[in-house]
Design a protein around this motif. Sequence first.
Motif, PDB file in Angstrom:
ATOM      1  N   MET A 107      37.243  19.582  93.728  1.00 38.32           N
ATOM      2  CA  MET A 107      38.607  19.704  93.010  1.00 38.32           C
ATOM      3  C   MET A 107      38.479  18.325  92.461  1.00 38.32           C
ATOM      4  O   MET A 107      39.197  17.478  92.885  1.00 38.32           O
ATOM      5  N   PRO A 108      37.724  18.240  91.156  1.00 32.93           N
ATOM      6  CA  PRO A 108      37.612  16.994  90.745  1.00 32.93           C
ATOM      7  C   PRO A 108      38.907  16.395  89.884  1.00 32.93           C
ATOM      8  O   PRO A 108      39.607  17.289  89.190  1.00 32.93           O
ATOM      9  N   THR A 109      39.077  15.144  90.075  1.00 33.13           N
ATOM     10  CA  THR A 109      40.152  14.357  89.227  1.00 33.13           C
ATOM     11  C   THR A 109      39.538  13.842  87.985  1.00 33.13           C
ATOM     12  O   THR A 109      38.598  13.129  88.065  1.00 33.13           O
ATOM     13  N   ILE A 110      39.933  14.403  87.003  1.00 34.63           N
ATOM     14  CA  ILE A 110      39.236  14.097  85.715  1.00 34.63           C
ATOM     15  C   ILE A 110      39.943  13.027  84.820  1.00 34.63           C
ATOM     16  O   ILE A 110      41.209  13.397  84.404  1.00 34.63           O
ATOM     17  N   LYS A 111      39.309  11.915  84.449  1.00 33.74           N
ATOM     18  CA  LYS A 111      39.945  10.916  83.621  1.00 33.74           C
ATOM     19  C   LYS A 111      39.521  11.025  82.342  1.00 33.74           C
ATOM     20  O   LYS A 111      38.712  10.710  81.593  1.00 33.74           O
ATOM     21  N   VAL A 112      40.266  11.960  81.514  1.00 37.19           N
ATOM     22  CA  VAL A 112      39.836  12.590  80.402  1.00 37.19           C
ATOM     23  C   VAL A 112      40.082  11.523  79.190  1.00 37.19           C
ATOM     24  O   VAL A 112      39.117  11.536  78.174  1.00 37.19           O
TER      25      VAL A 112
END
Length: 372
Positions: free
Chosen positions: A14-19
């Motif tokens: 469940m990736p935490t994505i630093k867009v």
Amino acid sequence: MQNSTLPVLPQAVMPTIKVVSSTCNLRCHYCYYNALDQSRPNPMSTKTVTNLIKKTIEFVQDDYVHFTWHGGEPLLAGMNFYEHILRIQELYGKKKTIINGIQTNATLVSDRWASFFKKHDFRVGVSIDGPPMIQNAHRVLPSQGGSSRLVQQGLRALQRHDIYPPAIAVVTRESLGNARKIFQYFLRNHVRSIHIKECYEIDPSTGRPTALSVMPDEFTAFLIEIFDMWFDLDDPSISIRNLEQLVRGLVGGEPSLCEATGKCWLFPVVEADGTVGACDSFPIRDYHFGNINEMSWGDLFASAGNIRFSENIRQNEDRCRSCEWFSICHGCCLRHAHSPVTHEWHHNLFCTSKKRLFGHIKARIDAIHAGG
């Protein structure tokens, strides 16, 4: 690619994505991105977001695939960015149920954004520390002006579209002694799910807690006060997420919150350039896995960085395994068992005070059972 150190590699992520990585329209005093330039938007490229979505959908064995869009401030990527990710997800995820979450400071949320989130079933979370006297102390604009008014506007826009987001509230020194005001503020503003986090940062130049930090005993006292108000209210529609998880574990259920399960590996961070590392509590330089543009999730999890991270987690848990609270704690959040100065591991700094919290909650539950 397989590694003998991990006999069974994960089959979920469940990736935490630093867009936009560190880019943000606020300058929160306790933010770990403070030392970086937060003013220049550098959104994730089409190539990187496509590789991320495609490889995540391919890797996850479950029918549900989770993406958490994070920052900095993720709304700075623009609505076109999120319209594009929906098209990519539709292209590659036809046999999966895609769940998009987004964590925002809410200052940029308009009716247009709220309508977009509602239409596309985004799970929105807001970062808000409490009433203006608390919020404006440290969650400030680049001008150092308070952000409370803008957050209130964003919250109202979401609620007009029938979105009642959970909140992440950081406890700073200004919060101490104000637990009741903070709790009542959230109830008054129809925020019915709250995750309370501590501000505890180490100054790398001194190795000591920063001036904003709340000490473990102080944070535990704050949590106990919040717990008693919440528990006495006896309203199942209101959730103090981290405390609710402890109650679940103490009555025989299984906590799902990362800090209570030890499943740190499930939530890696993906930076805007595709760099992948350990959970958001650990600097990527300590546990660098690789890059999603160049590697599959299987290879990232089998990387030397993740093998080392997983082994460190196991060693930390082994220190705690004989503890009576292990099943609901698993060593607590591991960021407090790792030194950002020496990069070495040690006994969790919040351990003793958290045991006091666990004991208090158990006593309240036992008293109910004893009363029939």
